[in-house]
Design a protein around this motif. Structure first.
Motif, PDB file in Angstrom:
ATOM      1  N   LEU A 408       0.828  -1.207   0.000  1.00 39.49           N
ATOM      2  CA  LEU A 408       0.000   0.000   0.000  1.00 39.49           C
ATOM      3  C   LEU A 408       0.862   1.257   0.000  1.00 39.49           C
ATOM      4  CD1 LEU A 408      -2.770  -1.015   2.594  1.00 39.49           C
ATOM      5  CD2 LEU A 408      -3.042  -0.812   0.109  1.00 39.49           C
ATOM      6  N   GLY A 414      -3.325  -1.842  -4.260  1.00 41.72           N
ATOM      7  CA  GLY A 414      -4.324  -1.226  -3.420  1.00 41.72           C
ATOM      8  C   GLY A 414      -5.230  -2.307  -2.872  1.00 41.72           C
ATOM      9  N   THR A 580      -6.913   1.904   5.726  1.00 44.17           N
ATOM     10  CA  THR A 580      -7.208   0.993   4.623  1.00 44.17           C
ATOM     11  C   THR A 580      -6.847  -0.445   4.989  1.00 44.17           C
ATOM     12  OG1 THR A 580      -6.811   2.772   3.035  1.00 44.17           O
ATOM     13  CG2 THR A 580      -6.746   0.523   2.186  1.00 44.17           C
ATOM     14  N   TYR A 693      -5.900   4.497  -1.540  1.00 42.53           N
ATOM     15  CA  TYR A 693      -5.174   3.239  -1.423  1.00 42.53           C
ATOM     16  C   TYR A 693      -6.026   2.031  -1.823  1.00 42.53           C
ATOM     17  CZ  TYR A 693      -1.942   6.195   1.133  1.00 42.53           C
ATOM     18  OH  TYR A 693      -1.075   7.199   1.468  1.00 42.53           O
ATOM     19  N   THR A 695      -6.486   1.244  -5.163  1.00 43.70           N
ATOM     20  CA  THR A 695      -5.894   0.706  -6.390  1.00 43.70           C
ATOM     21  C   THR A 695      -4.398   0.955  -6.393  1.00 43.70           C
ATOM     22  OG1 THR A 695      -6.313   2.794  -7.561  1.00 43.70           O
ATOM     23  CG2 THR A 695      -8.011   1.073  -7.708  1.00 43.70           C
TER      24      THR A 695
END
Length: 698
Positions: A408, A414, A580, A693, A695
């Motif tokens: 990431l 991602g 994320t 984050y 992709t």
């Protein structure tokens, strides 16, 4: 005027010393003045040491509520003021050790004359030391020179120089301190046997009472011991101790301290000791309760790394208030004991809980089914299996957290990025000429699979491929940043690297050894359970790493705050990355590898989690967190003959075919403990992923 009068006994003693030395050391007669000068040169320096050196006191370690969990000491001493010592104790020690204590000026010229004449004519050596002189001697032996055997030997030697030194210091003390204070200080510093020092500790250790409540028989027994604590130890030599006690009682009658009519009654009393004594607390963390031993040991080592010495902790009289939460500690201890019994052969279950925060990560609990102790037959270990890199087999796929975080941050993937995921693949090994590294998936998975689904279901091929793409340096760096600081400094056996070894597995730290080993993301290397819990805490703190801290405060013997040096917290990944990754880890207990165990436990809370299982099932792990608890639960083989870990009641070693998994064996203690701790507490949602984050960016 008082000081001038007080020096008269010492001057008389010097004259006596000069006569004796001249008479016994002819023809090279040494005058009293020369010897006195030699003594004076050292007395001032030693007096300064006496003034500066504080007697060793016990250090108390408490939980966050202030309840004691352990006592640390080199000398078990509970100091008391003069008013806190029973009159019987004062009378007993004066009667047997120094009958003229309240009238002499620090030295007893009459007694010294008798002893000196006797010694000089070949009679048995006689001390003639006053209590004040004995206080000086014992303070030197037990306080100033307690860590220096050669100096202690000099403090005990039968020499005129040593006696003159003590005499001058005794006269100085007598001029500046009251008799009651001298007597109390003496009774606080003297040894009673073993590690028991001072009348406060002796009263508690021998009779279970306090110094102010000592009876005549009790006081006489203790007073009789100070002459020779070994010979008059009432547990090892009860007959000699009884005879000595009764002699002291007779001396008390002679000295007018008690009436003769009472002596017979006092002498007829039994010793009245506590059974199996002297009863003292353990002087180390080995004496802590089963749910606090590993935590106490970690707190002690943490303070040593912060600059305290082991001797300071054992003698400084500190109060160390730790971050241990007694409720969290007991609940988690019960959970691991229910999963794997304490004495279960060859299977350890560790559990660590850290409280996330951007200004500190407080450790709330460090427990295991094993207890901190020295008896393996009782399921004890003296190794801190929660703090150290003691899980030698590794945390399995929970290490995929590091590969994911690195991907990431570098933009290689991602959360929604599809990852190639065939059933098997042979990956080239960077910077080596070896053959490729072959990896198989254990089961059937989608190909490709998103990073989010991969975190939930844990296919090996997809993550080794991602690790290869990101690069080992970036993955290892991420593992360090998120929390494996001490772990990566150990070798591949979980110990300090040995530069003399020709095998890199033992000579190199893991941070070097795994630079070309793609197996790292599969978690087959030694790891600290505590540090893995702190990895979760770093994510739950929005990407801020802090050292796992067990200390709330330290105060000295006078109640003053003592600063504790600590590493500063660091932002190690962007908040968006942390959020994320948390979102990606939030599926484990709902649709991932621990979902079945979660349903069986009735678990429905939003949380994060990642399970791990090593290839031969010698270790399984669950790493995650919920609300304000970041946790790691690890079950691993810890005996001399490791085998596959098998599920069951209880969890055990064996040959069970498919073995245990992180979701089936390591996760249940987490559900068990957190369900109790959070009963009635509202859910805390998991942060949503950062769109930046989702992709790949490179």
């Amino acid at each position: 005027m008082k000081r001038r009068q007080a020096l008269v006994p010492f001057a008389a003693f010097c004259v006596l010393a000069g006569i004796l030395v001249a008479g016994t050391m002819a023809p090279a007669a040494i005058g009293a003045g020369l010897l006195s000068n030699r003594v004076s040169d050292s007395v001032d320096a030693i007096s300064a040491q006496l003034a500066a050196a504080e007697p060793p006191l016990t250090t108390t370690v408490t939980d966050r509520t202030g309840a004691p969990i352990a006592t640390l000491y080199a000398q078990y001493r509970l100091p008391v003021a003069a008013a806190g010592i029973a009159p019987a104790m004062k009378a007993a020690i004066v009667a047997v050790e120094d009958r003229r204590f309240y009238t002499e000026g620090g030295v007893d010229v009459q007694g010294m004359l008798r002893a000196a004449v006797n010694d000089s004519t070949g009679g048995a050596l006689q001390g003639a030391s006053t209590i004040t002189q004995q206080y000086v001697k014992n303070y030197l032996i037990n306080v100033v020179d307690r860590t220096d055997p050669l100096a202690q030997q000099a403090d005990r030697e039968d020499s005129l120089a040593r006696k003159l030194r003590e005499a001058k210091m005794a006269v100085q003390l007598n001029a500046t301190m009251s008799k009651d204070d001298i007597l109390a200080n003496y009774l606080n510093v003297v040894e009673f046997s073993g590690t028991v020092y001072g009348v406060g500790a002796a009263a508690k250790a021998y009779f279970g009472t306090t110094a102010d409540k000592l009876t005549v028989p009790q006081a006489a027994l203790l007073a009789g011991m100070v002459n020779n604590p070994s010979i008059y130890n009432p547990y090892t030599h009860p007959d000699k101790a009884l005879q000595r006690r009764n002699l002291v009682i007779d001396d008390m009658v002679t000295n007018g301290s008690i009436p003769a009519s009472y002596a017979a009654t006092a002498k007829a009393a039994p010793l009245g000791l506590l059974p199996d004594g002297p009863v003292t607390p353990s002087g180390t963390c080995l004496g802590a309760a089963p749910d606090a031993g590993f935590f106490c040991a970690y707190a002690e080592s943490y303070l040593v790394h912060a600059g305290f010495t082991a001797d300071q902790l054992a003698t400084g009289g500190y109060t160390i208030k730790t971050t241990l939460d007694p409720r969290v500690s007991q609940v988690t201890k019960d959970a691991v004991d229910a999963n794997v019994p304490t004495t279960q052969d060859g299977v350890a279950n560790t559990f660590a809980v850290v409280q996330p925060g951007q200004d500190g990560h407080q450790v709330l609990a460090m427990v295991a089914n094993r207890n901190y102790g020295t008896d393996p037959a009782r399921g004890e270990t003296s190794t801190n299996i929660v703090a150290n890199a003691s899980n030698e087999f590794g945390a399995g796929s929970s290490f995929k957290i590091f590969t994911s975080a690195a991907a990431l941050v570098t933009g290689k993937a991602g959360l929604n990025t599809p990852l190639p995921n065939p059933d098997s693949e042979c990956f080239p090994v960077p910077d080596t000429h070896s053959s490729c590294y072959t990896v198989h998936n254990d089961g059937h998975y989608a190909d490709p699979i998103t990073l989010a689904d991969g975190l939930a279901t844990s296919p090996n091929v997809a993550f080794v491929g991602l690790e290869s793409q990101v690069g080992m340096p970036a993955v290892l760096d991420m593992a360090y940043k998120l929390g494996l600081r001490n772990t990566l400094a150990t070798n591949d056996a979980g110990r300090t690297p040995d530069p003399k070894s020709g095998n890199p597995q033992y000579s190199e730290p893991q941070s070097e050894y795994f630079k070309n080993l793609l197996s790292f993301t599969l978690g087959n290397s030694p790891v600290s359970p505590l540090e893995m819990a702190n990895v979760s805490a770093t994510l739950m703190s929005g990407g801020v790493w802090c050292p796992p801290n067990p200390i709330l405060s330290v105060t000295d013997r006078n109640g003053n705050a003592v600063p504790v040096r600590q590493q500063a917290c660091e932002r190690v990944i962007p908040t968006g990355v942390a959020n994320t990754l948390e979102a990606g880890l939030s599926k484990d207990t709902t649709s991932g590898t621990s979902a079945e165990a979660a349903r069986a436990a009735g678990w429905t809370r939003p949380d994060i989690g990642k399970t791990g299982t090593t290839q031969q099932s010698e270790s399984v792990a669950f790493v995650g967190g919920v609300n304000d608890y970041a946790v790691s639960s690890m079950v691993f083989a810890d005996g001399p003959h490791p085998q596959e870990i098998c599920p069951g009641t209880p969890v055990h070693l064996g040959e069970c075919g498919h073995g245990a998994f992180g979701g089936t064996v390591a996760a249940p203690p987490y559900f068990h403990a957190m369900s109790q701790l959070l009963a009635g507490v509202p859910d805390q949602p998991i942060p949503p992923p950062d769109p930046a984050y989702l992709t790949a960016r490179s």
